[in-house]
Design an enzyme around this catalytic site. Structure first.
Site, mmCIF file in Angstrom:
data_model
loop_
_atom_site.group_PDB
_atom_site.id
_atom_site.type_symbol
_atom_site.label_atom_id
_atom_site.label_comp_id
_atom_site.label_asym_id
_atom_site.label_seq_id
_atom_site.Cartn_x
_atom_site.Cartn_y
_atom_site.Cartn_z
ATOM 1 N N SER A 66 -29.985 10.765 -67.040
ATOM 2 C CA SER A 66 -31.203 11.565 -66.926
ATOM 3 C C SER A 66 -32.401 10.906 -67.608
ATOM 4 O O SER A 66 -32.254 10.107 -68.530
ATOM 5 C CB SER A 66 -30.983 12.944 -67.563
ATOM 6 O OG SER A 66 -29.861 13.576 -66.994
HETATM 7 N N1 SAH Z 1 -25.081 13.261 -69.146
HETATM 8 C C1 SAH Z 1 -25.057 12.052 -68.332
HETATM 9 C C2 SAH Z 1 -25.705 12.256 -66.984
HETATM 10 C C3 SAH Z 1 -24.651 12.388 -66.018
HETATM 11 S S1 SAH Z 1 -25.039 12.579 -64.328
HETATM 12 C C4 SAH Z 1 -25.655 10.881 -69.045
HETATM 13 O O1 SAH Z 1 -26.203 11.046 -70.133
HETATM 14 O O2 SAH Z 1 -25.535 9.770 -68.528
HETATM 15 C C5 SAH Z 1 -23.864 13.856 -63.982
HETATM 16 C C6 SAH Z 1 -22.423 13.482 -64.135
HETATM 17 O O3 SAH Z 1 -21.661 14.638 -63.830
HETATM 18 C C7 SAH Z 1 -21.941 12.377 -63.194
HETATM 19 O O4 SAH Z 1 -21.367 11.355 -63.946
HETATM 20 C C8 SAH Z 1 -20.910 13.090 -62.321
HETATM 21 O O5 SAH Z 1 -19.826 12.256 -61.945
HETATM 22 C C9 SAH Z 1 -20.451 14.217 -63.214
HETATM 23 N N2 SAH Z 1 -19.842 15.351 -62.532
HETATM 24 C C10 SAH Z 1 -20.156 15.890 -61.344
HETATM 25 N N3 SAH Z 1 -19.363 16.941 -61.075
HETATM 26 C C11 SAH Z 1 -18.526 17.085 -62.142
HETATM 27 C C12 SAH Z 1 -17.474 17.995 -62.466
HETATM 28 N N4 SAH Z 1 -17.117 18.976 -61.649
HETATM 29 N N5 SAH Z 1 -16.850 17.854 -63.652
HETATM 30 C C13 SAH Z 1 -17.202 16.865 -64.516
HETATM 31 N N6 SAH Z 1 -18.181 15.967 -64.263
HETATM 32 C C14 SAH Z 1 -18.836 16.085 -63.088
#
Ligand code: SAH
Length: 210
Positions: free
Chosen positions: A63
C-alpha cells in the site's frame, strides 16, 4: 544533498505522512524507522519512498505509505495490544505494527508472499510476529480475541468471523466494497458493532476460499 534511503524516508514522513495530518507519535516513529525499500522488489527500490502503492509480485501490492500510516493511526494503538493482520503481502505493514504493539498475528493466502515476508522480517530482527498461511477471512481463532484487527485486502462486506474475533472495545480497520471501496472502522461495543466509513480507497480483493 544526501539522497540515501534514510533521508528519502525522513522526507516521506515529513511530506506524505506528517504533512497530511498524521499526528500519532508511535506511528510517525515506526514510519521513520522501518526500511520500506527492503520490502519492495529489487528493481523498484528507487520508488520505495514514493507516494504510491507498488507491485510486490503475485498480482499484489504494497500500500501507499500514507494509507499504511492512516490505517495504523485509526486503530488507536497504545503498545500492549495483540493485533491480527489479514494480508501479510510484503510484510511492510506487519513491521510497522510490530514496532508499535506487543504481538502481531499475520495471515497471508499466497504462500510465496508469506515466505518472502517471513525472511525479510526475520532478517530485520522482528521476533513479535507470528505467521500463518491460509484464508484470513476466517481470522485466527487460536489467539482471539484481538484488541485490534487490520485487513489489507477488500471483501464485499465485513467478514463475520473477523468481527467475532474482536474483543469488546476493540477496533478493526478494513477496506470494504467491490467496484467502489471505502475504509471502514468497526468498533465492537458491549452488544453491537459500530461502523464508521472513513475514505474511498483501492485495495486488491480479499479472496475467499469457501
Ligand atoms: N499489508 C501488505 C499489503 C498486502 S496486499 C503490505 O504491507 O505489503 C493484500 C494481501 O492480501 C495480498 O498479499 C493478498 O495475497 C492477501 N490476501 C488476499 N486475500 C486473502 C485472504 N483471504 N487471506 C489472507 N490474505 C489474503
Amino acid at each position: 544533498m544526501r539522497n540515501d534511503f534514510s533521508s528519502l524516508r525522513e522526507k516521506m514522513v515529513e511530506v506524505q505522512i506528517a504533512g497530511r495530518g498524521i499526528k500519532n507519535a508511535k506511528v510517525l516513529d515506526a514510519m521513520r524507522k522501518v526500511p520500506r525499500h527492503v520490502f519492495v522488489p529489487e528493481e523498484l527500490k528507487g520508488f520505495a519512498y514514493a507516494d504510491e502503492p507498488l507491485p510486490i509480485g503475485e498480482g499484489q501490492t504494497i500500500s501507499q505509505p500514507y494509507i499504511v500510516a492512516y490505517m495504523t493511526e485509526m486503530l488507536e494503538l497504545r503498545g500492549a495490544e495483540r493485533i491480527l493482520e489479514v494480508g501479510t503481502g510484503s510484510g511492510y505493514q506487519s513491521a510497522i505494527l510490530a514496532e508499535i504493539v506487543k504481538e502481531v498475528f499475520t495471515i497471508e493466502v499466497v504462500a510465496a508472499l508469506s515466505e518472502r515476508a517471513q525472511e525479510v522480517l526475520k532478517s530485520l530482527g522482528y521476533i513479535n510476529i507470528q505467521f500463518k498461511i491460509g484464508d484470513g477471512t476466517r481470522g485466527w481463532k487460536d489467539f482471539a480475541p484481538y484488541e485490534a484487527i487490520m485487513v489489507t485486502a477488500a471483501p464485499g462486506s465485513v467478514p463475520k468471523a473477523l468481527q467475532e474475533q474482536l474483543q469488546i472495545g476493540g477496533r478493526m480497520i478494513i477496506p470494504v466494497g467491490v467496484d467502489y471501496q471505502e475504509l471502514v472502522l468497526v468498533r465492537r461495543e458491549e452488544k453491537t458493532f459500530k461502523e464508521t466509513r472513513l475514505l474511498p480507497v483501492r485495495f486488491v480483493p480479499l479472496v475467499s476460499l469457501h
